[in-house]
Design a protein around this motif. Structure first.
Motif, PDB file in Angstrom:
ATOM      1  N   LYS A  33       5.222  82.103  18.072  1.00 34.48           N
ATOM      2  CA  LYS A  33       4.208  81.380  18.850  1.00 34.48           C
ATOM      3  C   LYS A  33       4.879  80.721  20.057  1.00 34.48           C
ATOM      4  O   LYS A  33       5.887  80.030  19.928  1.00 34.48           O
ATOM      5  CB  LYS A  33       3.517  80.311  18.006  1.00 34.48           C
ATOM      6  N   TYR A  34       4.271  80.965  21.217  1.00 32.70           N
ATOM      7  CA  TYR A  34       4.742  80.371  22.471  1.00 32.70           C
ATOM      8  C   TYR A  34       3.675  79.399  22.969  1.00 32.70           C
ATOM      9  O   TYR A  34       2.484  79.716  22.987  1.00 32.70           O
ATOM     10  CB  TYR A  34       4.986  81.460  23.517  1.00 32.70           C
ATOM     11  N   GLY A  54       4.430  71.199  31.981  1.00 28.71           N
ATOM     12  CA  GLY A  54       5.237  72.416  32.020  1.00 28.71           C
ATOM     13  C   GLY A  54       6.115  72.583  30.788  1.00 28.71           C
ATOM     14  O   GLY A  54       6.930  73.493  30.730  1.00 28.71           O
ATOM     15  N   ARG A  55       5.933  71.738  29.797  1.00 32.08           N
ATOM     16  CA  ARG A  55       6.725  71.835  28.582  1.00 32.08           C
ATOM     17  C   ARG A  55       6.470  73.166  27.884  1.00 32.08           C
ATOM     18  O   ARG A  55       5.325  73.627  27.796  1.00 32.08           O
ATOM     19  CB  ARG A  55       6.374  70.689  27.635  1.00 32.08           C
ATOM     20  N   GLU A  56       7.512  73.781  27.386  1.00 32.24           N
ATOM     21  CA  GLU A  56       7.413  75.026  26.641  1.00 32.24           C
ATOM     22  C   GLU A  56       7.916  74.811  25.221  1.00 32.24           C
ATOM     23  O   GLU A  56       8.825  74.010  24.992  1.00 32.24           O
ATOM     24  CB  GLU A  56       8.242  76.130  27.296  1.00 32.24           C
ATOM     25  N   GLN A  57       7.326  75.540  24.295  1.00 34.19           N
ATOM     26  CA  GLN A  57       7.806  75.547  22.927  1.00 34.19           C
ATOM     27  C   GLN A  57       7.731  76.973  22.392  1.00 34.19           C
ATOM     28  O   GLN A  57       6.847  77.746  22.788  1.00 34.19           O
ATOM     29  CB  GLN A  57       6.974  74.614  22.034  1.00 34.19           C
ATOM     30  N   LEU A  58       8.652  77.310  21.501  1.00 33.93           N
ATOM     31  CA  LEU A  58       8.673  78.635  20.895  1.00 33.93           C
ATOM     32  C   LEU A  58       9.051  78.485  19.432  1.00 33.93           C
ATOM     33  O   LEU A  58      10.059  77.848  19.111  1.00 33.93           O
ATOM     34  CB  LEU A  58       9.680  79.540  21.618  1.00 33.93           C
ATOM     35  N   ASP A  78      12.025  74.051  17.350  1.00 33.21           N
ATOM     36  CA  ASP A  78      11.600  74.544  18.661  1.00 33.21           C
ATOM     37  C   ASP A  78      12.718  75.390  19.259  1.00 33.21           C
ATOM     38  O   ASP A  78      13.734  74.876  19.721  1.00 33.21           O
ATOM     39  CB  ASP A  78      11.264  73.366  19.575  1.00 33.21           C
ATOM     40  N   LEU A  79      12.514  76.707  19.278  1.00 30.40           N
ATOM     41  CA  LEU A  79      13.540  77.629  19.758  1.00 30.40           C
ATOM     42  C   LEU A  79      13.717  77.587  21.266  1.00 30.40           C
ATOM     43  O   LEU A  79      14.717  78.098  21.783  1.00 30.40           O
ATOM     44  CB  LEU A  79      13.197  79.059  19.323  1.00 30.40           C
ATOM     45  N   SER A  80      12.768  76.987  21.981  1.00 31.76           N
ATOM     46  CA  SER A  80      12.914  76.903  23.436  1.00 31.76           C
ATOM     47  C   SER A  80      14.077  76.001  23.832  1.00 31.76           C
ATOM     48  O   SER A  80      14.552  76.056  24.973  1.00 31.76           O
ATOM     49  CB  SER A  80      11.624  76.383  24.074  1.00 31.76           C
TER      50      SER A  80
END
Length: 226
Positions: free
Chosen positions: A157-158, A165-169, A181-183
């Motif tokens: 899941k992205y 602009g925060r990203e999470q993976l 959180d792999l990001s």
């Protein structure tokens, strides 16, 4: 909607929520009883689903609207009448969404599916037939003055927050609770870039202007109705 609460209050809130679920079970049993009473079980399809979840303290969050599974993932249980081709006691790992319900129910009833419908019937899937299906599911919700956008294939899941602009993976296979959180790892930059580009393609034509020069743009004005 966000923040830790004392453990004893959290237990009470969860107990109350589970109590509501038990109440729903009782009411459904009344429906099934009447279907049996009037000999309608042989021509009735049953679909149990929820419109959204509830964080209920996961990640110190409450309510719906979040991209995490506690909020975004909902139950979906489907049963066909006796004699239908739906295979019983099966689980499917493909990603479906609420927009798929209407075409599926129309398909079950033998009615035509309007071409304008964005969802897809998953009746062939339930019957064990070969069926082309989406690779990735897109979800979104407006909260805290920004739009949370996410993509998932059921295994990863992205997430992208349009305001910051925060990203999470997340790897949902080994981390179903979405705690790692792999990001934030340097070893996942290529995977992160792949998912980011998938979201760019998904949002490219959106009226908010989320995409410019093939890049995600933060801080765009957002509205609950497009």
């Amino acid at each position: 909607a966000v923040g830790p609460i004392p453990e004893h209050l959290l237990r009470r809130a969860r107990a109350g929520y589970y109590g509501h679920m038990t109440h729903i079970d009782y009411q459904l049993n009344r429906v099934f009883f009447m279907l049996k009473e009037y000999n309608q079980l042989d021509n009735t399809y049953i679909c149990f689903v929820s419109d959204h979840g509830e964080m209920m303290g996961d990640h110190t969050m409450f309510r719906k609207a979040y991209p995490y599974d506690g909020s975004a993932r909902v139950p979906l249980i489907f049963a066909g009448p006796r004699g239908s081709d739906i295979l019983p006691n099966r689980q499917h790992d493909r990603v479906v969404e609420l927009r798929d319900l209407m075409p599926t129910l129309l398909d079950c009833a033998g009615l035509p599916i309007p071409p304008s419908v964005q969802g897809q019937s998953f009746l062939p899937m339930m019957e064990g037939r070969t069926q082309a299906w989406r690779d990735v599911l897109h979800g979104e919700h407006l909260i805290f003055g920004q739009s949370i956008q996410w993509l998932t294939d059921g295994r990863q899941k992205y997430i992208w927050w349009s305001g910051s602009g925060r990203e999470q993976l997340f790897d949902l296979v080994i981390d179903p609770q979405e705690t790692n959180d792999l990001s934030l790892s340097n070893n996942t930059s290529e995977r992160l870039a792949l998912w980011r580009q998938r979201l760019v393609e998904t949002l490219r034509e959106r009226e908010e202007g989320f995409v410019q020069d093939n890049q995600l743009v933060t801080g765009r004005p957002v509205h609950p109705i497009l």
